[in-house]
Design a protein around this motif. Structure first.
Motif, PDB file in Angstrom:
ATOM      1  N   VAL A 131       0.838  -1.205   0.000  1.00  0.00           N
ATOM      2  CA  VAL A 131       0.000   0.000   0.000  1.00  0.00           C
ATOM      3  C   VAL A 131       0.869   1.250   0.000  1.00  0.00           C
ATOM      4  N   ALA A 132       1.919   1.265   0.828  1.00  0.00           N
ATOM      5  CA  ALA A 132       2.814   2.422   0.875  1.00  0.00           C
ATOM      6  C   ALA A 132       3.548   2.614  -0.453  1.00  0.00           C
ATOM      7  N   GLU A 160       1.306   4.229  -2.803  1.00  0.00           N
ATOM      8  CA  GLU A 160       1.144   5.641  -2.461  1.00  0.00           C
ATOM      9  C   GLU A 160       2.266   6.476  -3.079  1.00  0.00           C
ATOM     10  N   THR A 161       3.490   5.933  -3.117  1.00  0.00           N
ATOM     11  CA  THR A 161       4.582   6.656  -3.762  1.00  0.00           C
ATOM     12  C   THR A 161       4.344   6.782  -5.265  1.00  0.00           C
ATOM     13  N   LYS A 215       1.440   6.991  -6.622  1.00  0.00           N
ATOM     14  CA  LYS A 215       0.409   8.014  -6.776  1.00  0.00           C
ATOM     15  C   LYS A 215       0.998   9.411  -6.651  1.00  0.00           C
ATOM     16  N   SER A 216       1.940   9.593  -5.713  1.00  0.00           N
ATOM     17  CA  SER A 216       2.557  10.909  -5.554  1.00  0.00           C
ATOM     18  C   SER A 216       3.394  11.273  -6.780  1.00  0.00           C
ATOM     19  N   LYS A 244       1.110  12.692  -9.188  1.00  0.00           N
ATOM     20  CA  LYS A 244       0.716  14.052  -8.809  1.00  0.00           C
ATOM     21  C   LYS A 244       1.709  15.081  -9.349  1.00  0.00           C
ATOM     22  N   ASP A 301       5.964  16.732  -1.841  1.00  0.00           N
ATOM     23  CA  ASP A 301       5.060  15.676  -1.372  1.00  0.00           C
ATOM     24  C   ASP A 301       5.552  14.303  -1.818  1.00  0.00           C
ATOM     25  N   GLU A 302       6.115  14.219  -3.015  1.00  0.00           N
ATOM     26  CA  GLU A 302       6.675  12.943  -3.495  1.00  0.00           C
ATOM     27  C   GLU A 302       7.829  12.499  -2.610  1.00  0.00           C
ATOM     28  N   THR A 320       6.485  11.330   0.699  1.00  0.00           N
ATOM     29  CA  THR A 320       5.867  10.005   0.575  1.00  0.00           C
ATOM     30  C   THR A 320       6.934   8.915   0.515  1.00  0.00           C
ATOM     31  N   LEU A 340       7.372   5.753   2.999  1.00  0.00           N
ATOM     32  CA  LEU A 340       7.600   4.369   2.583  1.00  0.00           C
ATOM     33  C   LEU A 340       8.780   3.765   3.338  1.00  0.00           C
TER      34      LEU A 340
END
Length: 448
Positions: free
Chosen positions: A48-49, A52-53, A55-56, A59, A136-137, A140, A144
């Motif tokens: 999941v983590a 999330e990276t 996804k960032s 972004k 933010d990246e 993230t 992680l």
């Protein structure tokens, strides 16, 4: 008939052997390093983590997209039940100057198609948005790293939980074996008239009182293995067998330098993440302030349109119109929304500053506690090593004295209990030492 029975028995024997080999092949042999590698590959929280990276990262791509041109194509079809009305001065059709003439124009079918282009030229918020996404990246990524460190720590501690439970079971089995031998000796002495019936009964009760603990420890091994498999991300039905042993290794602990706290603060991903969030909040303030500034864009449009009273599209005329230009957007009043967002960003920054200062103090305390726990466990191990030697010697002397009728059965039970307790204390001290070193590695930020 006998020959047939022989073949059947031989077949069943080979089938049983093959089934046993399959069962053995299904047992996963695990060292602690193997367990960590499996967890880094299969742990669901880590997956999941990692997502999330990803996804960032997207972004950042999205934020950069706001600086690129926007191209949109459109098409429209309209059918007029009543054709459009145009208004002209009355003098155009012979009416008075104070009158207005109306007449209907166009066809019943109207089609419109075009392509519009808009390119931001000056928009400060776009540049700030890119910086926000990039920070933010990075934050993230540090998150992680934190999850990875937590997973590694949890797997190692779960592995050690299984090891100590197995060792406690082995220790209990040794205690039962010693007491069973004492029961056998008591029965032999009773037969010779050198021991009382009460001593024999007491020895029997002692053995039976130890068996429930054996059942509990056996069940606890299954529970701790289930927790380990869940932490690694393995299926609960998969059988595992641990290859490492619960052994004291003083080399696991390397005394840190004098700047251990500063090193821990610099190495901890949680601290780096909060530092990045502080920068992120500062950039968000800049981004909200930029919303008050004018925005300049280059725009362009090319479109074709046609109208007719039929559906003979081949006969339609498609005149094309186009333009390019500049568009300026100057915010004047937004209902105090922008000012409110600026205030929110400033408050968030104050929160992150407070959280960062608090986390540094927590790290300082964790380092101090972690070092103290390791040192305490080391001292306990050194003490218990000597205690075990003394307890073993005391047990052997008491056993010999009891066989000679000099010591009582109660003395024998106390000596055996002291020996078992000394070994249990040593085992617990080794477990505490290994667990403390695992926790200390996490506290010092050594888990990468």
């Amino acid at each position: 008939m006998k020959h047939t029975n022989y073949i059947v028995v031989l077949f069943l024997a080979f089938a049983h052997l093959a089934l046993g080999q399959v069962t053995l092949a299904q047992v996963r042999q695990l060292t602690m390093d193997d367990a960590v590698k499996l967890a880094l590959d299969k742990n669901r929280d880590l997956k999941v983590a990692t997502l999330e990276t990803s996804k960032s990262t997207q972004k950042v791509v999205e934020a950069r997209g706001y600086a690129l041109p926007t191209v949109a194509a459109s098409a429209q079809y309209l059918y007029y039940f009543n054709k459009q009305v145009s208004f002209l001065p009355g003098s155009f059709v012979g009416l008075g100057d104070d009158q207005v003439a109306t007449f209907r124009v166009g066809g019943s079918n109207a089609l419109l198609g075009g392509v519009a282009v808009s390119q931001p030229l000056f928009q400060t918020s776009v540049r700030s948005g890119i910086k926000v996404a990039q920070i933010d990246e990075s934050a993230t990524t540090e998150a992680l790293t934190t999850v990875r460190a937590n997973v590694v720590t949890d797997v190692k501690k779960a592995y050690l939980d299984v090891l100590i439970t197995q060792e406690q079971l082995r220790l209990q089995q040794q205690s039962i074996a010693r007491n069973e031998q004492a029961l056998k000796d008591s029965r032999s002495l009773l037969a010779q008239g050198r021991a009382s019936r009460v001593d024999t009964l007491r020895a029997f009760v002692t053995v039976e009182n130890l068996r429930p603990t054996l059942i509990q420890l056996t069940n606890r091994i299954g529970i701790t293995k289930t927790i380990l498999k869940q932490t690694m991300g393995l299926d609960e039905q998969e059988a595992i067998e641990l290859q490492d042993s619960l052994l004291y290794n003083e080399a696991l602990f390397i005394s840190p330098g004098t700047d251990v706290f500063l090193d821990a603060v610099q190495a901890r991903p949680e601290v780096r993440r909060l530092e990045l969030l502080e920068k992120l909040n500062q950039e968000q303030i800049v981004q909200q302030i930029a919303e008050k500034q004018p925005k300049l864009s280059a725009i362009g449009l090319a479109q074709a349109q046609s109208q007719a009273n039929n559906f003979q599209f081949g006969d339609y005329k498609w005149p094309v119109s186009s333009y390019v230009g500049l568009q300026v957007n100057v915010p004047i009043f937004t209902g105090f929304r922008t000012n409110s967002r600026i205030q929110q960003a400033q408050i968030t920054r104050q929160q992150s500053n407070t959280q960062l200062a608090n986390l540094k103090e927590i790290v300082r305390a964790q380092v101090k506690i972690g070092l103290a726990n390791v040192e305490e466990a080391r001292l306990r191990i050194q003490t218990q090593q000597q205690t075990i030697s003394v307890a073993e010697l005391g047990y052997r002397i008491t056993r010999d004295r009891w066989k000679q009728g000099i010591a009582s059965r109660l003395d024998m039970s106390d000596a055996e209990l002291s020996l078992t307790q000394a070994k249990s204390n040593y085992l617990q001290a080794v477990y505490d030492y290994l667990t403390a070193t695992v926790n200390l590695d996490k506290v010092l930020g050594k888990i990468k």
